[in-house]
Design an enzyme around this catalytic site. Structure first.
Site, PDB file in Angstrom:
ATOM      1  CB  CYS A 147      -8.161  -6.515   4.628  1.00  0.00           C
ATOM      2  SG  CYS A 147      -7.740  -4.746   4.967  1.00  0.00           S
ATOM      3  CG  HIS A 184      -0.204   0.072   2.557  1.00  0.00           C
ATOM      4  ND1 HIS A 184      -0.011  -1.143   3.148  1.00  0.00           N
ATOM      5  CD2 HIS A 184       0.405   0.920   3.396  1.00  0.00           C
ATOM      6  CE1 HIS A 184       0.768  -0.835   4.232  1.00  0.00           C
ATOM      7  NE2 HIS A 184       0.993   0.440   4.426  1.00  0.00           N
ATOM      8  CE1 TYR A 240      -8.274   5.638   2.292  1.00  0.00           C
ATOM      9  CE2 TYR A 240      -6.385   7.118   2.601  1.00  0.00           C
ATOM     10  CZ  TYR A 240      -7.587   6.861   2.886  1.00  0.00           C
ATOM     11  OH  TYR A 240      -8.556   7.627   3.658  1.00  0.00           O
ATOM     12  CB  THR A 241      -4.658  -0.993  -1.271  1.00  0.00           C
ATOM     13  OG1 THR A 241      -4.092  -1.346   0.158  1.00  0.00           O
ATOM     14  CG2 THR A 241      -3.929  -1.781  -2.129  1.00  0.00           C
TER      15      THR A 241
END
Length: 278
Positions: free
Chosen positions: A252, A80, A97-98
């Protein structure tokens, strides 16, 4: 050594030398053209927002421009980026964030963001407009992926926790040499909360033998054919690969979900080395 001075031998040697030079030149050109990632793991770099697409009342897709049309972000699969913004009080806030894009998507990268009413970074994204710049650094993360490292992945995602799962799934499915099978359980409160629904349905349609997705909703609409309520141990048994040395379970989601899933997975016999939490 007189034989080296004959015309035929000299011609052959000349051709051999030329081929070596051409090969070396071709390798150098190829290596020099291989795109270098734009990320810096130590310093924030700014990227211009070129498109903002509203997906729902509180979800938007942000498209950021890379320096050239052939530039790549340079983010390893499953990792990320750290993003820096301002909260409603003008204070700096940093959050991971990815991106939903891969390095095969050249010239840009995209973030799909769910904006919460009290979220500090959510405020920054709500205020962002096309032409603004966004500070990013990376890559970050402990996950490392190599094609074929496991026979199958089981994925447990909740809410915005879908983004690293989507990135990993895309990388696997779009690589024709990678035969890894992906099983995903994705939980949300309402149908409107499902992020990347069309994209996930597209993966399931295009790769029916390698990608399976099971959606779970707390508040299911009439006629819903997915799961209802919270993800249960029975859902995991039915939709994810059983415990085995050649599989891995990724999870996740919100902390309460992660905690509940960890307990279910332990009860079902998954060893610690089979588990990874983003």
């Amino acid at each position: 050594m007189d034989f080296l001075e004959t015309p035929d031998i000299q011609i052959l040697l000349g051709v051999a030398v030329a081929l070596v030079v051409i090969g070396a030149s071709a390798f150098y050109i190829y290596a020099s053209k291989k795109p270098k990632g734009c990320l810096d793991p130590e310093n924030f770099k700014e990227f211009k927002l070129v498109k903002r697409t509203q997906l729902s009342h509180n979800v938007a897709k942000f498209t950021f421009e890379l320096p050239t049309p052939t530039s790549v972000l340079g983010l390893p699969i499953g990792q990320h980026i750290s993003c820096r913004g301002k909260d409603s009080q003008g204070e700096d806030v940093i959050k991971p964030y990815t991106p939903t894009t891969l390095d095969s998507d050249v010239g840009y990268f995209e973030l799909v963001i769910k904006m919460y009413p009290q979220g500090r970074m959510s405020h920054h994204f709500r205020e962002m407009r096309v032409g603004d710049y966004f500070a990013v650094k990376g890559p970050k993360g402990r996950f490392r992926y190599q094609p074929g490292q496991v026979r199958a992945f089981g994925m447990l995602a909740g809410g915005s926790g879908i983004t690293p799962m989507f990135q990993v799934a895309r990388a696997i499915l779009e690589n024709p040499k990678d035969k890894t099978v992906v099983h995903l359980i994705y939980a949300n409160v309402t149908h409107e909360d499902i992020l990347l629904k069309n994209e996930l349905d597209g993966l399931a349609t295009n790769y029916p033998d390698c990608f399976k997705v099971f959606f779970v909703l707390n508040e299911a609409p009439e006629g819903w054919n997915g799961g209802v309520g919270y993800v249960t141990k029975e859902m995991i048994q039915a939709h994810l690969p059983a415990a085995s040395p050649d599989i891995q379970i990724l999870r996740c989601g919100p902390p309460p979900m992660n905690k509940a899933m960890a307990a279910y997975l332990e009860a079902l016999g998954y060893a610690p080395e089979m588990l990874f939490q983003f």
